[in-house]
Design a protein around this motif. Structure first.
Motif, PDB file in Angstrom:
ATOM      1  N   VAL A 249       0.859  -1.190   0.000  1.00 35.98           N
ATOM      2  CA  VAL A 249       0.000   0.000   0.000  1.00 35.98           C
ATOM      3  C   VAL A 249       0.892   1.236   0.000  1.00 35.98           C
ATOM      4  CG1 VAL A 249      -1.757   1.328   1.231  1.00 35.98           C
ATOM      5  CG2 VAL A 249      -1.860  -1.172   1.256  1.00 35.98           C
ATOM      6  N   HIS A 250       0.522   2.197  -0.827  1.00 36.57           N
ATOM      7  CA  HIS A 250       1.272   3.453  -0.904  1.00 36.57           C
ATOM      8  C   HIS A 250       0.273   4.598  -0.945  1.00 36.57           C
ATOM      9  CE1 HIS A 250       3.723   6.407  -3.632  1.00 36.57           C
ATOM     10  NE2 HIS A 250       3.759   6.772  -2.369  1.00 36.57           N
ATOM     11  N   PHE A 251       0.349   5.511   0.026  1.00 34.97           N
ATOM     12  CA  PHE A 251      -0.507   6.688  -0.028  1.00 34.97           C
ATOM     13  C   PHE A 251       0.277   7.944   0.324  1.00 34.97           C
ATOM     14  CE2 PHE A 251      -1.056   5.334   4.404  1.00 34.97           C
ATOM     15  CZ  PHE A 251      -1.154   6.518   5.124  1.00 34.97           C
ATOM     16  N   GLN A 252      -0.305   9.099  -0.009  1.00 38.52           N
ATOM     17  CA  GLN A 252       0.327  10.393   0.214  1.00 38.52           C
ATOM     18  C   GLN A 252      -0.588  11.267   1.063  1.00 38.52           C
ATOM     19  OE1 GLN A 252       0.572  11.219  -3.961  1.00 38.52           O
ATOM     20  NE2 GLN A 252       2.714  10.608  -4.123  1.00 38.52           N
ATOM     21  N   VAL A 253       0.008  12.211   1.788  1.00 35.74           N
ATOM     22  CA  VAL A 253      -0.741  13.126   2.650  1.00 35.74           C
ATOM     23  C   VAL A 253      -0.319  14.550   2.338  1.00 35.74           C
ATOM     24  CG1 VAL A 253      -1.428  13.709   5.007  1.00 35.74           C
ATOM     25  CG2 VAL A 253      -0.741  11.352   4.465  1.00 35.74           C
ATOM     26  N   THR A 254      -1.310  15.444   2.191  1.00 36.74           N
ATOM     27  CA  THR A 254      -1.039  16.861   1.943  1.00 36.74           C
ATOM     28  C   THR A 254      -1.884  17.722   2.875  1.00 36.74           C
ATOM     29  OG1 THR A 254      -2.773  17.042   0.254  1.00 36.74           O
ATOM     30  CG2 THR A 254      -0.556  16.446  -0.500  1.00 36.74           C
ATOM     31  N   THR A 255      -1.525  18.987   2.979  1.00 35.88           N
ATOM     32  CA  THR A 255      -2.298  19.954   3.759  1.00 35.88           C
ATOM     33  C   THR A 255      -1.906  21.355   3.322  1.00 35.88           C
ATOM     34  OG1 THR A 255      -3.024  20.527   6.014  1.00 35.88           O
ATOM     35  CG2 THR A 255      -0.672  20.272   5.673  1.00 35.88           C
ATOM     36  N   CYS A 256      -2.658  22.356   3.780  1.00 38.12           N
ATOM     37  CA  CYS A 256      -2.285  23.778   3.654  1.00 38.12           C
ATOM     38  C   CYS A 256      -1.856  24.131   2.230  1.00 38.12           C
ATOM     39  CB  CYS A 256      -1.165  24.120   4.628  1.00 38.12           C
ATOM     40  SG  CYS A 256      -1.584  23.853   6.361  1.00 38.12           S
ATOM     41  N   GLN A 257      -2.810  24.071   1.307  1.00 39.88           N
ATOM     42  CA  GLN A 257      -2.434  24.298  -0.086  1.00 39.88           C
ATOM     43  C   GLN A 257      -3.125  25.532  -0.656  1.00 39.88           C
ATOM     44  OE1 GLN A 257      -3.753  20.559  -1.711  1.00 39.88           O
ATOM     45  NE2 GLN A 257      -5.705  21.398  -2.387  1.00 39.88           N
ATOM     46  N   ASP A 258      -2.424  26.182  -1.565  1.00 42.61           N
ATOM     47  CA  ASP A 258      -3.004  27.209  -2.413  1.00 42.61           C
ATOM     48  C   ASP A 258      -2.399  27.035  -3.793  1.00 42.61           C
ATOM     49  OD1 ASP A 258      -0.450  28.346  -2.291  1.00 42.61           O
ATOM     50  OD2 ASP A 258      -1.031  29.869  -0.827  1.00 42.61           O
ATOM     51  N   VAL A 259      -2.688  27.923  -4.700  1.00 44.29           N
ATOM     52  CA  VAL A 259      -2.278  27.723  -6.091  1.00 44.29           C
ATOM     53  C   VAL A 259      -0.769  27.645  -6.248  1.00 44.29           C
ATOM     54  CG1 VAL A 259      -4.374  28.766  -7.016  1.00 44.29           C
ATOM     55  CG2 VAL A 259      -2.396  30.217  -6.534  1.00 44.29           C
ATOM     56  N   ARG A 260      -0.009  28.174  -5.286  1.00 48.51           N
ATOM     57  CA  ARG A 260       1.452  28.129  -5.382  1.00 48.51           C
ATOM     58  C   ARG A 260       1.990  26.707  -5.230  1.00 48.51           C
ATOM     59  NH1 ARG A 260       2.639  32.502  -0.794  1.00 48.51           N
ATOM     60  NH2 ARG A 260       1.015  31.195   0.160  1.00 48.51           N
ATOM     61  N   GLY A 261       1.182  25.814  -4.678  1.00 57.06           N
ATOM     62  CA  GLY A 261       1.640  24.440  -4.473  1.00 57.06           C
ATOM     63  C   GLY A 261       1.098  23.441  -5.469  1.00 57.06           C
ATOM     64  N   ALA A 262       0.440  23.929  -6.520  1.00 57.49           N
ATOM     65  CA  ALA A 262      -0.164  23.000  -7.483  1.00 57.49           C
ATOM     66  C   ALA A 262       0.881  22.114  -8.159  1.00 57.49           C
ATOM     67  CB  ALA A 262      -0.947  23.784  -8.534  1.00 57.49           C
ATOM     68  N   SER A 263       2.068  22.654  -8.415  1.00 60.77           N
ATOM     69  CA  SER A 263       3.096  21.865  -9.102  1.00 60.77           C
ATOM     70  C   SER A 263       3.534  20.660  -8.292  1.00 60.77           C
ATOM     71  CB  SER A 263       4.311  22.742  -9.422  1.00 60.77           C
ATOM     72  OG  SER A 263       4.935  23.201  -8.230  1.00 60.77           O
ATOM     73  N   THR A 264       3.352  20.715  -6.972  1.00 62.00           N
ATOM     74  CA  THR A 264       3.716  19.580  -6.124  1.00 62.00           C
ATOM     75  C   THR A 264       2.945  18.332  -6.533  1.00 62.00           C
ATOM     76  OG1 THR A 264       4.203  21.067  -4.291  1.00 62.00           O
ATOM     77  CG2 THR A 264       3.800  18.769  -3.722  1.00 62.00           C
ATOM     78  N   TYR A 265       1.732  18.518  -6.997  1.00 61.20           N
ATOM     79  CA  TYR A 265       0.919  17.369  -7.379  1.00 61.20           C
ATOM     80  C   TYR A 265       1.445  16.664  -8.628  1.00 61.20           C
ATOM     81  CZ  TYR A 265      -2.500  18.176  -3.747  1.00 61.20           C
ATOM     82  OH  TYR A 265      -3.111  18.285  -2.522  1.00 61.20           O
ATOM     83  N   SER A 266       2.219  17.365  -9.449  1.00 58.78           N
ATOM     84  CA  SER A 266       2.863  16.693 -10.585  1.00 58.78           C
ATOM     85  C   SER A 266       3.926  15.718 -10.093  1.00 58.78           C
ATOM     86  CB  SER A 266       3.482  17.727 -11.527  1.00 58.78           C
ATOM     87  OG  SER A 266       2.492  18.559 -12.084  1.00 58.78           O
ATOM     88  N   ALA A 267       4.712  16.141  -9.096  1.00 58.65           N
ATOM     89  CA  ALA A 267       5.708  15.243  -8.507  1.00 58.65           C
ATOM     90  C   ALA A 267       5.027  14.082  -7.789  1.00 58.65           C
ATOM     91  CB  ALA A 267       6.597  16.017  -7.538  1.00 58.65           C
ATOM     92  N   MET A 268       3.911  14.353  -7.134  1.00 54.81           N
ATOM     93  CA  MET A 268       3.171  13.297  -6.450  1.00 54.81           C
ATOM     94  C   MET A 268       2.623  12.276  -7.439  1.00 54.81           C
ATOM     95  SD  MET A 268       1.182  15.739  -3.695  1.00 54.81           S
ATOM     96  CE  MET A 268       0.026  14.465  -3.175  1.00 54.81           C
TER      97      MET A 268
END
Length: 468
Positions: free
Chosen positions: A144-163
């Motif tokens: 099982v592999h999962f990811q956790v995120t929090t505290c996001q705004d448009v400046r962090g959208a690129s992080t989801y590409s790496a995820m």
């Protein structure tokens, strides 16, 4: 050659890339679609019907009347697909529709396409193919592999590409999915809906959620405003910083009460309208025998923040606390993972007062729960929290405890804050002013659970491995 749509691209075994495009005259699913609440045999899908295939210049995606249904199957070509009934989108629900899918195969990638039409006699518009994973059977150990995120705004959208490159089984969004009292400036229900259009309508967000099922949790900023509880009439602000649309009423010192924000009831309702959620936002799910996850509700049931701390002051409320303890004791999972929108152990900033890690907040409830964990010998509990704007791994060693807590940190480096000093008796092997995300992997070979911090670009940072 079998093609699987992952992200915004169709990926074939030969690694050729072709855009996935909606086909037809509309309505469209301009904000994409969300899958969530996955179990081993079920899931919920939410789609919002829109007038455009993408965001307008201001980031919004206008809704549109129409009908939709899902075509879904365990094969990417949707062979032998099942069909849901047509549902009609209504403006009072933000043109959003939820579809409950049952009888799914465990540990299987499920594929679906949204079919949309204006009415029964109109031509049908078809979305690209989306997908999600179902959980393994609760009695079986599986990777099982999962990811956790929090505290996001448009400046962090690129992080989801790496995820997305890591191709996780699922994601847990641990609160503050948008900021009503930040750049979104969402004071009303319609502007709150638009806050999600502006954030989740971004290409990186649509690409990620196209193929990753997500359990959504809320905190203060995607509920009402900073540190909000159910009893607050508004925010105390400096009149010079009140912002557009403020309605200032009472005076306290040099501050005024701005009451132009969502009510408690509206905050609860909007969050359920925009994500694939059920009636309750506190829930637990098993991903095989290796992992059971608890997702806690931190706003709906809480006492007033201003109440004097003690046994009668609670974030969770009596019913949720009893449910949490009962289900933790009943679990046979190798690892019990408790997700809280706010920290339980910390440390946190001294000025704060709305969470369990604050001496002037809900400290009593936290210490009582942590003692209960120790007294019941639950040595396989791992706490993961959102809310804090830095990454950390702490271990509570007070009062004979040995309880770990991870905070995934914000999705953007631009949204970070200074790391506070540790508390006495709380060891902190890792703390960094970094944006990014947390990855969690269960390995059935040795029944280990690895918690790995990552940067915005997916660079591996601190890692901790737990074994039974």
């Amino acid at each position: 050659m079998r093609k699987i749509c992952f992200g915004s691209l169709v990926v074939s075994s030969a690694l050729s890339l072709t855009p996935c495009l909606a086909q037809g005259p509309g309505p469209f699913a301009g904000g994409g679609a969300f899958s969530g609440e996955m179990t081993d045999t079920s899931a919920t899908v939410l789609v919002r019907l829109t007038a455009t295939v993408d965001q307008l210049a201001d980031g919004t995606i206008p809704g549109r009347e129409g009908e939709a249904r899902l075509r879904y199957a365990a094969e990417a070509d949707l062979a032998d697909a099942k069909l849901t009934a047509w549902k009609k989108a209504l403006p009072g629900n933000n043109w959003s529709l939820k579809f409950q899918l049952n009888g799914l195969a465990p540990a299987t990638r499920q594929f679906y396409r949204v079919e949309m039409r204006e009415n029964a006699g109109a031509p049908v518009t078809r979305s690209d193919v989306h997908s999600f994973m179902t959980a393994p059977p609760s009695s079986e150990r599986a990777p099982v592999h999962f990811q956790v995120t929090t505290c996001q705004d448009v400046r962090g959208a690129s992080t989801y590409s790496a995820m997305a490159e890591q191709q996780p089984d699922f994601c847990i969004s641990a609160g503050d999915t948008v900021y009503y009292d930040g750049s979104a400036l969402a004071r009303t229900v319609p502007t709150a809906w638009q806050a999600y259009e502006k954030m989740f309508g971004l290409p990186e967000m649509k690409a990620y959620h196209r193929d990753v099922g997500t359990y959504f949790m809320k905190d203060d900023h995607d509920y009402r405003f900073n540190d909000a509880d159910p009893y607050m009439k508004g925010r105390w602000v400096s009149p010079m910083k009140a912002g557009a649309g403020a309605v200032l009423t009472q005076t306290r010192g040099n501050k005024r009460l701005d009451v132009a924000w969502l009510s408690h009831e509206q905050g609860i309702e909007v969050f359920k309208q925009v994500f694939p959620l059920g009636d309750r936002t506190d829930r637990t799910v098993k991903w095989g025998k290796g992992i059971q996850v608890w997702m806690l509700e931190g706003r709906d049931f809480r006492s007033p923040n201003s109440q004097t701390d003690g046994p009668d002051k609670s974030i969770w409320g009596a019913e949720q606390t009893a449910w949490l303890k009962q289900t933790l004791l009943a679990s046979d999972a190798d690892h019990r993972v408790v997700i809280s929108p706010t920290p339980i152990i910390g440390p946190d900033r001294a000025m704060k007062g709305d969470n369990h890690a604050n001496l002037n907040g809900f400290w009593y409830e936290a210490q009582a729960f942590l003692d209960w964990v120790k007294d019941n010998g639950l040595d396989n509990i791992i706490i993961i929290c959102g809310d804090r704007h830095w990454q950390y791994f702490s271990v509570d060693e007070r009062n004979g405890r040995n309880i770990p807590e991870f905070c995934c940190g914000p999705t953007s480096d631009d949204h970070t804050q200074q790391v506070p000093p540790p508390y006495k008796g709380v060891r902190r092997p890792y703390g960094a002013r970094r944006g990014g995300f947390l990855g969690v992997r269960f390995d059935p070979a040795d029944r280990s659970l690895a918690c790995q911090f990552y940067s915005m670009t997916g660079e591996p940072l601190f890692k901790k491995v737990f074994t039974p």
